[in-house]
Design a protein around this motif. Structure first.
Motif, mmCIF file in Angstrom:
data_model
loop_
_atom_site.group_PDB
_atom_site.id
_atom_site.type_symbol
_atom_site.label_atom_id
_atom_site.label_comp_id
_atom_site.label_asym_id
_atom_site.label_seq_id
_atom_site.Cartn_x
_atom_site.Cartn_y
_atom_site.Cartn_z
ATOM 1 N N ARG A 1 -9.035 -2.287 -13.872
ATOM 2 C CA ARG A 1 -9.460 -2.168 -12.127
ATOM 3 C C ARG A 1 -9.804 -3.215 -11.724
ATOM 4 O O ARG A 1 -9.516 -2.842 -10.671
ATOM 5 C CB ARG A 1 -11.158 -1.928 -12.481
ATOM 6 N N LEU A 2 -8.874 -4.482 -12.289
ATOM 7 C CA LEU A 2 -9.652 -5.710 -11.997
ATOM 8 C C LEU A 2 -8.327 -6.195 -11.252
ATOM 9 O O LEU A 2 -7.836 -6.798 -10.087
ATOM 10 C CB LEU A 2 -10.331 -6.711 -12.917
ATOM 11 N N GLU A 3 -7.707 -5.641 -11.711
ATOM 12 C CA GLU A 3 -5.625 -6.112 -12.033
ATOM 13 C C GLU A 3 -5.381 -4.621 -10.500
ATOM 14 O O GLU A 3 -4.734 -5.135 -9.796
ATOM 15 C CB GLU A 3 -4.936 -5.396 -13.154
ATOM 16 N N TYR A 4 -5.797 -3.651 -10.819
ATOM 17 C CA TYR A 4 -5.434 -2.565 -9.585
ATOM 18 C C TYR A 4 -6.116 -1.955 -8.852
ATOM 19 O O TYR A 4 -5.698 -1.595 -7.640
ATOM 20 C CB TYR A 4 -4.703 -1.093 -10.800
ATOM 21 N N GLY A 5 -7.334 -2.547 -8.874
ATOM 22 C CA GLY A 5 -8.367 -1.982 -7.729
ATOM 23 C C GLY A 5 -8.975 -0.874 -8.372
ATOM 24 O O GLY A 5 -8.857 -0.172 -9.578
ATOM 25 N N ALA A 6 -9.884 -0.565 -7.617
ATOM 26 C CA ALA A 6 -11.252 0.540 -8.277
ATOM 27 C C ALA A 6 -10.370 1.927 -7.693
ATOM 28 O O ALA A 6 -10.937 3.050 -8.092
ATOM 29 C CB ALA A 6 -12.607 -0.068 -7.459
ATOM 30 N N ALA A 7 -9.467 1.935 -7.174
ATOM 31 C CA ALA A 7 -8.541 2.829 -6.727
ATOM 32 C C ALA A 7 -7.572 4.074 -7.682
ATOM 33 O O ALA A 7 -7.517 5.594 -7.521
ATOM 34 C CB ALA A 7 -7.957 2.660 -5.239
ATOM 35 N N MET A 8 -7.574 3.016 -8.454
ATOM 36 C CA MET A 8 -6.871 3.750 -9.651
ATOM 37 C C MET A 8 -7.957 4.646 -10.689
ATOM 38 O O MET A 8 -8.655 4.084 -10.799
ATOM 39 C CB MET A 8 -6.818 3.167 -10.542
ATOM 40 N N ASN A 9 -7.464 5.482 -10.553
ATOM 41 C CA ASN A 9 -8.524 6.800 -11.427
ATOM 42 C C ASN A 9 -7.814 6.657 -12.590
ATOM 43 O O ASN A 9 -6.428 7.416 -12.788
ATOM 44 C CB ASN A 9 -8.179 8.124 -10.841
ATOM 45 N N ILE A 10 -8.743 6.067 -13.366
ATOM 46 C CA ILE A 10 -8.431 6.448 -14.900
ATOM 47 C C ILE A 10 -8.777 7.578 -15.842
ATOM 48 O O ILE A 10 -10.202 7.580 -16.311
ATOM 49 C CB ILE A 10 -8.903 4.661 -15.768
ATOM 50 N N LEU A 11 -7.781 7.949 -16.011
ATOM 51 C CA LEU A 11 -7.497 9.243 -17.083
ATOM 52 C C LEU A 11 -7.919 9.002 -18.873
ATOM 53 O O LEU A 11 -8.323 9.683 -18.750
ATOM 54 C CB LEU A 11 -5.848 9.769 -17.445
ATOM 55 N N ALA A 12 -7.117 8.021 -19.161
ATOM 56 C CA ALA A 12 -7.716 8.161 -20.806
ATOM 57 C C ALA A 12 -6.935 6.535 -21.136
ATOM 58 O O ALA A 12 -6.763 5.546 -20.259
ATOM 59 C CB ALA A 12 -6.674 8.290 -21.565
ATOM 60 N N VAL A 13 -7.435 6.391 -22.028
ATOM 61 C CA VAL A 13 -7.481 4.738 -22.712
ATOM 62 C C VAL A 13 -6.769 4.963 -23.924
ATOM 63 O O VAL A 13 -8.074 5.563 -24.779
ATOM 64 C CB VAL A 13 -8.783 3.947 -22.813
ATOM 65 N N LYS A 14 -6.110 4.993 -24.836
ATOM 66 C CA LYS A 14 -5.396 5.063 -26.624
ATOM 67 C C LYS A 14 -5.198 3.191 -26.690
ATOM 68 O O LYS A 14 -4.469 2.738 -26.172
ATOM 69 C CB LYS A 14 -4.954 5.848 -26.381
ATOM 70 N N GLU A 15 -5.552 3.323 -27.885
ATOM 71 C CA GLU A 15 -5.121 2.132 -29.155
ATOM 72 C C GLU A 15 -3.551 2.605 -29.199
ATOM 73 O O GLU A 15 -3.155 3.584 -29.702
ATOM 74 C CB GLU A 15 -5.918 2.565 -29.558
ATOM 75 N N GLU A 16 -2.734 1.305 -28.700
ATOM 76 C CA GLU A 16 -1.431 1.455 -29.578
ATOM 77 C C GLU A 16 -1.191 1.230 -31.204
ATOM 78 O O GLU A 16 -1.921 0.208 -31.570
ATOM 79 C CB GLU A 16 -0.630 0.343 -28.557
ATOM 80 N N LYS A 17 -0.669 1.385 -31.609
ATOM 81 C CA LYS A 17 -0.517 1.723 -32.861
ATOM 82 C C LYS A 17 0.991 0.979 -33.197
ATOM 83 O O LYS A 17 1.928 1.143 -32.580
ATOM 84 C CB LYS A 17 -0.592 3.119 -33.888
#
Length: 52
Positions: free
Chosen positions: A36-52
Protein backbone atom coordinates in the motif's frame (compact mmCIF):
# COMPACT_ATOMS: atom_id res chain seq x y z
CA UNK A 1 16.61 -7.38 4.73
CA UNK A 2 15.71 -7.38 8.39
CA UNK A 3 16.06 -10.24 10.83
CA UNK A 4 13.09 -12.61 10.51
CA UNK A 5 11.99 -11.21 7.15
CA UNK A 6 10.59 -13.53 4.47
CA UNK A 7 9.59 -13.10 0.84
CA UNK A 8 5.88 -12.78 0.08
CA UNK A 9 3.97 -12.94 -3.21
CA UNK A 10 1.15 -10.39 -3.14
CA UNK A 11 -1.63 -10.74 -5.72
CA UNK A 12 -3.12 -7.33 -6.51
CA UNK A 13 -5.73 -5.97 -8.90
CA UNK A 14 -5.24 -2.61 -10.57
CA UNK A 15 -7.31 -1.25 -13.47
CA UNK A 16 -9.08 -4.60 -13.84
CA UNK A 17 -5.79 -6.52 -14.28
CA UNK A 18 -4.34 -9.03 -11.83
CA UNK A 19 -0.63 -8.78 -11.03
CA UNK A 20 1.74 -10.57 -8.68
CA UNK A 21 4.20 -8.43 -6.77
CA UNK A 22 7.04 -9.72 -4.59
CA UNK A 23 8.06 -8.02 -1.34
CA UNK A 24 10.02 -8.78 1.84
CA UNK A 25 8.36 -8.46 5.23
CA UNK A 26 8.10 -10.21 8.58
CA UNK A 27 4.35 -10.90 8.47
CA UNK A 28 1.54 -10.92 5.93
CA UNK A 29 0.10 -7.75 7.47
CA UNK A 30 3.43 -5.97 7.03
CA UNK A 31 3.58 -7.19 3.41
CA UNK A 32 0.15 -5.63 2.75
CA UNK A 33 1.29 -2.39 4.40
CA UNK A 34 4.46 -2.23 2.28
CA UNK A 35 2.46 -2.76 -0.94
CA UNK A 36 0.00 0.00 0.00
CA UNK A 37 2.85 2.41 0.79
CA UNK A 38 4.71 1.62 -2.43
CA UNK A 39 1.81 1.49 -4.92
CA UNK A 40 -0.90 3.52 -3.20
CA UNK A 41 -4.20 2.69 -1.58
CA UNK A 42 -5.90 2.28 -4.97
CA UNK A 43 -4.40 -1.21 -5.33
CA UNK A 44 -6.88 -3.92 -4.37
CA UNK A 45 -4.94 -6.67 -2.55
CA UNK A 46 -6.43 -10.08 -3.30
CA UNK A 47 -4.03 -12.53 -1.62
CA UNK A 48 -0.72 -12.69 0.25
CA UNK A 49 1.30 -15.92 0.16
CA UNK A 50 4.74 -16.73 1.55
CA UNK A 51 7.32 -17.80 -1.03
CA UNK A 52 8.79 -21.20 -0.34
Amino acid sequence: MRCGAKCFQVEVEANGKKQTVSTTARTTAEARKRIRLEYGAAMNILAVKEEK
